[in-house]
Design an enzyme around this catalytic site. Sequence first.
Site, PDB file in Angstrom:
ATOM      1  N   GLN A   1       0.819  -1.210   0.000  1.00  0.00           N
ATOM      2  CA  GLN A   1       0.000   0.000   0.000  1.00  0.00           C
ATOM      3  C   GLN A   1       0.853   1.261   0.000  1.00  0.00           C
ATOM      4  O   GLN A   1       0.505   2.257  -0.636  1.00  0.00           O
ATOM      5  CB  GLN A   1      -0.925   0.002   1.219  1.00  0.00           C
ATOM      6  CG  GLN A   1      -2.053  -0.988   1.116  1.00  0.00           C
ATOM      7  CD  GLN A   1      -2.887  -0.790  -0.133  1.00  0.00           C
ATOM      8  OE1 GLN A   1      -3.507   0.245  -0.323  1.00  0.00           O
ATOM      9  NE2 GLN A   1      -2.903  -1.776  -1.004  1.00  0.00           N
TER      10      GLN A   1
ATOM     11  N   HIS B   1       1.686   3.044  -3.338  1.00  0.00           N
ATOM     12  CA  HIS B   1       0.663   3.658  -4.199  1.00  0.00           C
ATOM     13  C   HIS B   1       0.990   5.113  -4.509  1.00  0.00           C
ATOM     14  O   HIS B   1       1.000   5.533  -5.664  1.00  0.00           O
ATOM     15  CB  HIS B   1      -0.710   3.570  -3.537  1.00  0.00           C
ATOM     16  CG  HIS B   1      -1.495   2.375  -3.960  1.00  0.00           C
ATOM     17  ND1 HIS B   1      -2.010   2.225  -5.220  1.00  0.00           N
ATOM     18  CD2 HIS B   1      -1.840   1.242  -3.290  1.00  0.00           C
ATOM     19  CE1 HIS B   1      -2.650   1.072  -5.309  1.00  0.00           C
ATOM     20  NE2 HIS B   1      -2.561   0.456  -4.146  1.00  0.00           N
TER      21      HIS B   1
ATOM     22  N   GLU C   1      -9.544   1.244   4.866  1.00  0.00           N
ATOM     23  CA  GLU C   1      -9.902   0.673   3.563  1.00  0.00           C
ATOM     24  C   GLU C   1      -9.609  -0.834   3.561  1.00  0.00           C
ATOM     25  O   GLU C   1     -10.459  -1.650   3.218  1.00  0.00           O
ATOM     26  CB  GLU C   1      -9.094   1.388   2.484  1.00  0.00           C
ATOM     27  CG  GLU C   1      -9.318   0.875   1.079  1.00  0.00           C
ATOM     28  CD  GLU C   1      -8.388   1.554   0.084  1.00  0.00           C
ATOM     29  OE1 GLU C   1      -8.650   1.448  -1.129  1.00  0.00           O
ATOM     30  OE2 GLU C   1      -7.386   2.172   0.503  1.00  0.00           O
ATOM     31  N   HIS C   2      -8.376  -1.193   3.910  1.00  0.00           N
ATOM     32  CA  HIS C   2      -7.952  -2.594   3.986  1.00  0.00           C
ATOM     33  C   HIS C   2      -7.531  -2.908   5.413  1.00  0.00           C
ATOM     34  O   HIS C   2      -6.758  -2.155   6.005  1.00  0.00           O
ATOM     35  CB  HIS C   2      -6.763  -2.866   3.059  1.00  0.00           C
ATOM     36  CG  HIS C   2      -6.958  -2.424   1.645  1.00  0.00           C
ATOM     37  ND1 HIS C   2      -6.459  -1.227   1.163  1.00  0.00           N
ATOM     38  CD2 HIS C   2      -7.595  -3.013   0.611  1.00  0.00           C
ATOM     39  CE1 HIS C   2      -6.783  -1.104  -0.115  1.00  0.00           C
ATOM     40  NE2 HIS C   2      -7.479  -2.168  -0.473  1.00  0.00           N
TER      41      HIS C   2
ATOM     42  N   ASP D   1      -7.092  -7.157  -4.252  1.00  0.00           N
ATOM     43  CA  ASP D   1      -6.947  -6.186  -5.333  1.00  0.00           C
ATOM     44  C   ASP D   1      -7.194  -6.801  -6.699  1.00  0.00           C
ATOM     45  O   ASP D   1      -7.717  -6.136  -7.594  1.00  0.00           O
ATOM     46  CB  ASP D   1      -5.530  -5.594  -5.320  1.00  0.00           C
ATOM     47  CG  ASP D   1      -5.417  -4.364  -4.441  1.00  0.00           C
ATOM     48  OD1 ASP D   1      -6.453  -3.880  -3.963  1.00  0.00           O
ATOM     49  OD2 ASP D   1      -4.287  -3.879  -4.253  1.00  0.00           O
TER      50      ASP D   1
ATOM     51  N   HIS E   1     -55.140  14.048   2.375  1.00  0.00           N
ATOM     52  CA  HIS E   1     -54.709  12.667   2.578  1.00  0.00           C
ATOM     53  C   HIS E   1     -55.843  11.852   3.223  1.00  0.00           C
ATOM     54  O   HIS E   1     -56.155  10.736   2.781  1.00  0.00           O
ATOM     55  CB  HIS E   1     -53.479  12.610   3.496  1.00  0.00           C
ATOM     56  CG  HIS E   1     -52.185  12.966   2.833  1.00  0.00           C
ATOM     57  ND1 HIS E   1     -51.949  14.198   2.288  1.00  0.00           N
ATOM     58  CD2 HIS E   1     -51.054  12.232   2.631  1.00  0.00           C
ATOM     59  CE1 HIS E   1     -50.729  14.222   1.790  1.00  0.00           C
ATOM     60  NE2 HIS E   1     -50.159  13.031   1.986  1.00  0.00           N
TER      61      HIS E   1
END
Length: 430
Positions: A255, A258, A323-324, A357, A416
């Site tokens: 990670q 990235h 996220e992970h 992934d 109504h």
Amino acid sequence: MFLKTVLADGTAEQTVIREMKARAAGARGDIEQIVRGVMADVQERGWDAVVEYAEKFDGKAPYIVEPSVLDAAYDACDPKLISALEKAAANIRDYHEQMLVKSWEWKRSAGETLGQTVRGLARVGIYVPGGTAAYPSSVLMNAIPAKVAGVGELIMVTPPTENMSNEVLAAAKIAGVDKVIAIGGTQAIAALTYGAGFIPQVDKIVGPGNAFVAAAKKLAFGTVDIDMIAGPSEVLVIADHTANPTYVAADLLSQAEHDRLASAVLLTDSMAQAQAISCEMERQAKLLPRWDIIKESVANYGCAIVFDELTDACKMADVVAPEHLEVVTAEPRELLPYLHNAGAIFLGQYAPEPLGDYMAGPCHVLPTSGTARFFSPLSTDTFLKKTSVIEYTRDALEGYAQDIIALAQSEHLDAHANSIAVRFAEEPKK
């Protein structure tokens, strides 16, 4: 140490959480101002504006990428890559077919029929970045759940780079994308949002992009739906003394490479383990091509925190909502009940994050920056529209008539109440 390491004391955890979430600061004001102007211009002038911006930023007017070009791109790819893409596509398809929600109907009592129709959206646009950010796996992960959900038409937009990625076009063919249009940037999002020329308005826009694309998607929301505004990538690993330092270090680096805003965090109950993993990260990182990026992201957003108990590490993981989230312990399933907030959870030393992934099947488009507290991964649900269905007989409605009238009158909505009352009023004599 390569990976800064601290003891859990309450303050350390809060500092890490604050720094991780600060990475996701919104687009700069100047970017949003530019994007707002482009979006408004396309909404007002339509195709002429789209062509103008495309020629300015893409270097050419938008065009449809013919199916024969996708076929040629497929044939030009390494057969090993095609095999891997097709295996991944099959796994993604199988997983999402398992979770697909169906229409249903329920008879609560005599005369009362309730239900829900579940349909795929009519038209969806997928944005795929060009250049070095072109990832064929993301094409599969965005497109296949949409196709499984029954989306009527799937349109992929991607910048008309000098050498459009064969891998991305091959992935589009494998995933069953219906149409590929060469257009990028804010102008692509604007065209999909409002419709322009041969680019139709879509119901939803998904897919990653740069700060301009993210700002455009944010502004598009409300006119069309979007998947999410994704932030920088992140991984949080919970590891005990049994974890293999080589494996954990490799996963953290996967990670960290990235970009410079990526975050790699280790939570453990062993100082010796934290030190071993830090040393192994440094050794591996120096051998990797993206060393400069890794060094900066680890220095700014990487750390190890040592807890007395792993259940306390789980509490921090829930606040981070990463996220992970990897759990690399002797008995990883024992910690699963304590973990509520994460985009994806990977259990055991043979479920590394890159498995998710590329190949396992669950979508790798995940909530970031703490939004896993309330957002879910992209899936078939992302592309479905649900509609309630209500059917009553006269007798069934009559059983609730006075209750409905009482509720309507309490809210001073007399029309109504009348809508119910007129159905049971005595018909005038002729």
